[in-house]
Design a protein around this motif. Structure first.
Motif, PDB file in Angstrom:
ATOM      1  N   TYR A  16       0.988  -1.292  -0.073  1.00  0.00           N
ATOM      2  CA  TYR A  16       0.054   0.116  -0.028  1.00  0.00           C
ATOM      3  C   TYR A  16       0.906   1.235   0.035  1.00  0.00           C
ATOM      4  N   GLN A  17       0.571   2.281  -0.887  1.00  0.00           N
ATOM      5  CA  GLN A  17       1.496   3.433  -1.076  1.00  0.00           C
ATOM      6  C   GLN A  17       0.542   4.542  -0.963  1.00  0.00           C
ATOM      7  N   GLY A  18      -0.593   4.513  -0.317  1.00  0.00           N
ATOM      8  CA  GLY A  18      -1.504   5.683  -0.261  1.00  0.00           C
ATOM      9  C   GLY A  18      -0.955   6.849   0.484  1.00  0.00           C
ATOM     10  N   THR A  19      -1.880   7.791   0.935  1.00  0.00           N
ATOM     11  CA  THR A  19      -1.428   9.016   1.707  1.00  0.00           C
ATOM     12  C   THR A  19      -2.191   9.020   2.834  1.00  0.00           C
ATOM     13  N   MET A  20      -2.938   7.851   3.619  1.00  0.00           N
ATOM     14  CA  MET A  20      -3.628   7.764   4.847  1.00  0.00           C
ATOM     15  C   MET A  20      -2.652   8.018   6.072  1.00  0.00           C
ATOM     16  N   ASN A  21      -2.851   8.895   6.600  1.00  0.00           N
ATOM     17  CA  ASN A  21      -1.923   9.104   7.931  1.00  0.00           C
ATOM     18  C   ASN A  21      -2.560   9.491   9.089  1.00  0.00           C
ATOM     19  N   ARG A  22      -3.626   8.752   9.395  1.00  0.00           N
ATOM     20  CA  ARG A  22      -4.355   8.652  10.579  1.00  0.00           C
ATOM     21  C   ARG A  22      -4.683   7.483  10.922  1.00  0.00           C
ATOM     22  N   THR A  23      -4.698   6.894  12.377  1.00  0.00           N
ATOM     23  CA  THR A  23      -5.186   5.430  12.666  1.00  0.00           C
ATOM     24  C   THR A  23      -6.828   5.468  12.861  1.00  0.00           C
ATOM     25  N   LYS A  24      -7.082   4.254  13.006  1.00  0.00           N
ATOM     26  CA  LYS A  24      -8.672   3.892  13.258  1.00  0.00           C
ATOM     27  C   LYS A  24      -9.401   4.765  13.982  1.00  0.00           C
ATOM     28  N   GLN A  25      -8.563   5.313  15.161  1.00  0.00           N
ATOM     29  CA  GLN A  25      -9.189   6.124  16.051  1.00  0.00           C
ATOM     30  C   GLN A  25      -8.991   7.581  16.069  1.00  0.00           C
ATOM     31  N   GLY A  26      -8.220   7.757  14.764  1.00  0.00           N
ATOM     32  CA  GLY A  26      -8.304   9.258  14.337  1.00  0.00           C
ATOM     33  C   GLY A  26      -6.767   9.927  14.861  1.00  0.00           C
ATOM     34  N   LEU A  27      -5.866   9.220  15.322  1.00  0.00           N
ATOM     35  CA  LEU A  27      -4.564   9.815  15.847  1.00  0.00           C
ATOM     36  C   LEU A  27      -3.724   9.768  14.617  1.00  0.00           C
ATOM     37  N   PRO A  28      -3.012  11.314  14.688  1.00  0.00           N
ATOM     38  CA  PRO A  28      -2.262  11.391  13.669  1.00  0.00           C
ATOM     39  C   PRO A  28      -1.008  10.460  13.615  1.00  0.00           C
ATOM     40  N   CYS A  29      -0.235  10.170  12.600  1.00  0.00           N
ATOM     41  CA  CYS A  29       0.751   9.187  12.410  1.00  0.00           C
ATOM     42  C   CYS A  29       2.119  10.068  12.657  1.00  0.00           C
ATOM     43  N   GLN A  30       3.076   9.361  13.336  1.00  0.00           N
ATOM     44  CA  GLN A  30       4.471  10.081  13.476  1.00  0.00           C
ATOM     45  C   GLN A  30       5.332   9.568  12.155  1.00  0.00           C
ATOM     46  N   HIS A  31       6.269  10.531  11.829  1.00  0.00           N
ATOM     47  CA  HIS A  31       6.923  10.557  10.566  1.00  0.00           C
ATOM     48  C   HIS A  31       7.966   9.203  10.821  1.00  0.00           C
ATOM     49  N   TRP A  32       8.056   8.246   9.912  1.00  0.00           N
ATOM     50  CA  TRP A  32       8.934   7.132   9.629  1.00  0.00           C
ATOM     51  C   TRP A  32      10.303   7.389  10.285  1.00  0.00           C
ATOM     52  N   ASP A  33      10.916   8.442   9.835  1.00  0.00           N
ATOM     53  CA  ASP A  33      12.180   8.836   9.807  1.00  0.00           C
ATOM     54  C   ASP A  33      12.539   9.667  11.232  1.00  0.00           C
ATOM     55  N   SER A  34      11.289   9.771  11.936  1.00  0.00           N
ATOM     56  CA  SER A  34      11.410  10.630  13.201  1.00  0.00           C
ATOM     57  C   SER A  34      11.417   9.632  14.446  1.00  0.00           C
ATOM     58  N   GLN A  35      12.052   9.913  15.635  1.00  0.00           N
ATOM     59  CA  GLN A  35      12.135   9.159  16.732  1.00  0.00           C
ATOM     60  C   GLN A  35      11.264   9.733  17.658  1.00  0.00           C
ATOM     61  N   VAL A  36      10.448  10.687  17.518  1.00  0.00           N
ATOM     62  CA  VAL A  36       9.917  11.330  18.677  1.00  0.00           C
ATOM     63  C   VAL A  36       8.533  11.416  18.144  1.00  0.00           C
ATOM     64  N   PRO A  37       7.382  11.298  18.952  1.00  0.00           N
ATOM     65  CA  PRO A  37       7.691  10.897  20.387  1.00  0.00           C
ATOM     66  C   PRO A  37       8.054   9.506  20.714  1.00  0.00           C
ATOM     67  N   HIS A  38       7.978   8.741  19.715  1.00  0.00           N
ATOM     68  CA  HIS A  38       8.463   7.199  20.020  1.00  0.00           C
ATOM     69  C   HIS A  38       9.348   6.641  19.394  1.00  0.00           C
ATOM     70  N   SER A  39      10.612   6.353  20.070  1.00  0.00           N
ATOM     71  CA  SER A  39      11.934   5.741  19.476  1.00  0.00           C
ATOM     72  C   SER A  39      11.597   4.445  18.964  1.00  0.00           C
ATOM     73  N   HIS A  40      12.118   4.066  17.693  1.00  0.00           N
ATOM     74  CA  HIS A  40      11.888   2.934  17.290  1.00  0.00           C
ATOM     75  C   HIS A  40      12.956   2.451  16.250  1.00  0.00           C
ATOM     76  N   TYR A  41      13.065   1.204  15.904  1.00  0.00           N
ATOM     77  CA  TYR A  41      13.939   0.667  14.977  1.00  0.00           C
ATOM     78  C   TYR A  41      13.345  -0.245  14.037  1.00  0.00           C
ATOM     79  N   ARG A  42      11.949  -0.354  13.886  1.00  0.00           N
ATOM     80  CA  ARG A  42      11.341  -1.264  12.936  1.00  0.00           C
ATOM     81  C   ARG A  42      10.165  -0.372  12.487  1.00  0.00           C
ATOM     82  N   PRO A  43       9.961  -0.590  11.098  1.00  0.00           N
ATOM     83  CA  PRO A  43      10.486  -1.343  10.054  1.00  0.00           C
ATOM     84  C   PRO A  43      11.968  -1.040   9.947  1.00  0.00           C
ATOM     85  N   PRO A  44      12.961  -1.456   9.475  1.00  0.00           N
ATOM     86  CA  PRO A  44      14.291  -1.196   9.263  1.00  0.00           C
ATOM     87  C   PRO A  44      14.166  -0.297   7.787  1.00  0.00           C
TER      88      PRO A  44
END
Length: 382
Positions: free
Chosen positions: A193-221
Motif C-alpha cells: 500500500y502506497q497511499g496517503t492515509m496518515n491517521r489511525t482507526k481512532q483518528g490519531l495522527p501518524c508519526q513520521h517514519w524517519d522521526s524518533q519523536v515521540p516514539h523511538s523505534h527501529y522497526r521496520p528497518p
C-alpha cells in the motif's frame, strides 16, 4: 587418504590451468565454478535464476555437501519457524548456500549475501528467532547440522543498490512488487500500500517514519522501499502486521492500525509473504523413504494373502466330510465294501416270510453318499 591426495592434485591442476588461461601468476583464484542449480531443497527459489557458485573446497561433488547441510538445517531450524519468518529464512539460507555466480578476471566468484536481505530477516521477519540464535551462539550452543555455515554479519555485507554489476546475491526479500502496489485500498495484508492515509482507526495522527519523536523505534528497518520517503503515511513494510499501521503522535499510544478499505474482487494471497511454499512433502518423500514404504507395503500385502489362505484352510477343515457328488463320477462295487460288524453276515437264514421283502443285491444302483452314521456309511440307492 588416497581420496585426499587425489583431490589436492586435481585442485592444483585446475588452478594451474586457470592461471595459464589468464596469464596471471599472482594470487590464486577462489576455488569454485559456475553452474545451474540442480538440487531439490532450494529448487523453488533457485531454479531459473541463472548460475550459482559451487565452492570446490566444500562442494567437490557438484554442491553435494552444501545440499546436505541445507537439507538438514531445513529440518532442524527452518521447519519450526512461523510465517513470515519461515519463508524469509528459507530464501536467505538457499541464497547463502548457493550464491549467485559472477566471472571476475576470468574466474568464478560467489557473491555474498546482500545487506538489505540480511537486515530484513534479522530485524523484521525473524527478529526473535535471530536473537535466540545469537544468544545461543554466545553460550556455545549451535545447530548440530550447521557444518561450515556461519551466521552472517549483516553490517559487513555489501548493498545491492547502486552497483553494476551486482556486488551481492540479492534474495529480493525487500523487493517492491509494482504490480501489487495500491493507493486507495489494500490487497491482502497491504504490504505494498502506497497511499496517503496518515491517521489511525481512532483518528490519531501518524508519526513520521524517519522521526524518533515521540516514539523511538527501529522497526521496520529502512531497507524496505515501502517506508523510504513515506513521510507519515500508513505502511506495512514486509507484511509484518495484518494491515497497514503507523506510530502515533500520542505519547501514550505507541502505534495503531489504519482504517483503509479492502480492494474489491481481490482474495487474500500469500504472494506478499515471500512466496510461502510447503516443501515438507517433497523433503519428506525421499527415494529412500519411498523404497522403504514400498517394501513395507509389499510385506503387508503378502501377510494379508497368507492370512486369507490360512483362514480358508481352517474353514474347509471345520466343514468336515465332503461327500462325493454324483453317480456319474463314482462307481462303487458293493461287494468290495468292508464288512460292518453291526451288519455282520451269519449263516442264519432269513425268515421265509421275510424273503419276499429282500431286495436283490445286484439290482441296487448307487446314487450318492449321504454321510456317516453310528452304524457306518449311508448311501442313497435306487
Amino acid at each position: 587418504m588416497v581420496l585426499i591426495l587425489w583431490y589436492l592434485l586435481w585442485s592444483t591442476t585446475v588452478t594451474k590451468h586457470l592461471l595459464a588461461q589468464t596469464g596471471e601468476t599472482g594470487q590464486l583464484p577462489p576455488p569454485g565454478y559456475c553452474a545451474p542449480y540442480n538440487g531439490k531443497i532450494c529448487k523453488h527459489y533457485l531454479n531459473g535464476t541463472g548460475q550459482v557458485w559451487f565452492n570446490i573446497s566444500h562442494d567437490n561433488a557438484g554442491g553435494w555437501l552444501n545440499e546436505q547441510i541445507t537439507t538438514r538445517l531445513w529440518a532442524e531450524m527452518v521447519a519450526g519457524l512461523k510465517e513470515p519468518c519461515r519463508s524469509a529464512a528459507e530464501k536467505l539460507l538457499c541464497t547463502y548456500a548457493f550464491p549467485q555466480c559472477q566471472l571476475r578476471n576470468g574466474h568464478a566468484v560467489g557473491l555474498p549475501l546482500c545487506a538489505e536481505d540480511c537486515v530484513a530477516v534479522r530485524q523484521l521477519f525473524c527478529y526473535n528467532d535471530w536473537a535466540l540464535i545469537e544468544d545461543n551462539k554466545q553460550r556455545g550452543i549451535f545447530f548440530k547440522s550447521r557444518g561450515h555455515f556461519q551466521l552472517p554479519d549483516c553490517e559487513s555485507l555489501p548493498s545491492f543498490r547502486g552497483t553494476s554489476p551486482p556486488a551481492c546475491s540479492h534474495a529480493k526479500l525487500t523487493e517492491m512488487k509494482m504490480e501489487e502496489v495500491t493507493y486507495d485500498c489494500v490487497k491482502g495484508r497491504g504490504r505494498f500500500y502506497q497511499g496517503t492515509m496518515n491517521r489511525t482507526k481512532q483518528g490519531l495522527p501518524c508519526q513520521h517514519w524517519d522521526s524518533q519523536v515521540p516514539h523511538s523505534h527501529y522497526r521496520p528497518p529502512d531497507v524496505f522501499p515501502e517506508v523510504q520517503n513515506a513521510e507519515n503515511y500508513c505502511r506495512n513494510a514486509g507484511g509484518e502486521e495484518p494491515s497497514p499501521w503507523c506510530y502515533t503522535m500520542d505519547p501514550t499510544v505507541r502505534w495503531q492500525r489504519c482504517d483503509i478499505p479492502v480492494c474489491e474482487n481481490v482474495t487474500d494471497s500469500d504472494d506478499e509473504n515471500i512466496g510461502v511454499k510447503d516443501l515438507a512433502m517433497e523433503t519428506f518423500f525421499t527415494p529412500k523413504f519411498i523404497l522403504i514404504l514400498s517394501a513395507v507395503g509389499l510385506t503387508g500385502l503378502v501377510m494379508i494373502l497368507l492370512l486369507f489362505l490360512l483362514c480358508h484352510r481352517l474353514y474347509k477343515h471345520r466343514r468336515g466330510y465332503n461327500p462325493t457328488a454324483t453317480r456319474e463320477e463314482v462307481n462303487i462295487d458293493l461287494d468290495k465294501l468292508p464288512n460292518n460288524m453291526a451288519y455282520h453276515r451269519t449263516g442264519a437264514q432269513l425268515n421265509p416270510k421275510l424273503e419276499k421283502l429282500e431286495f436283490p443285491r445286484n439290482d441296487i444302483i448307487y446314487i450318492r453318499d449321504l454321510g456317516q452314521g453310528a452304524f457306518g456309511r449311508v448311501f442313497q440307492v435306487s
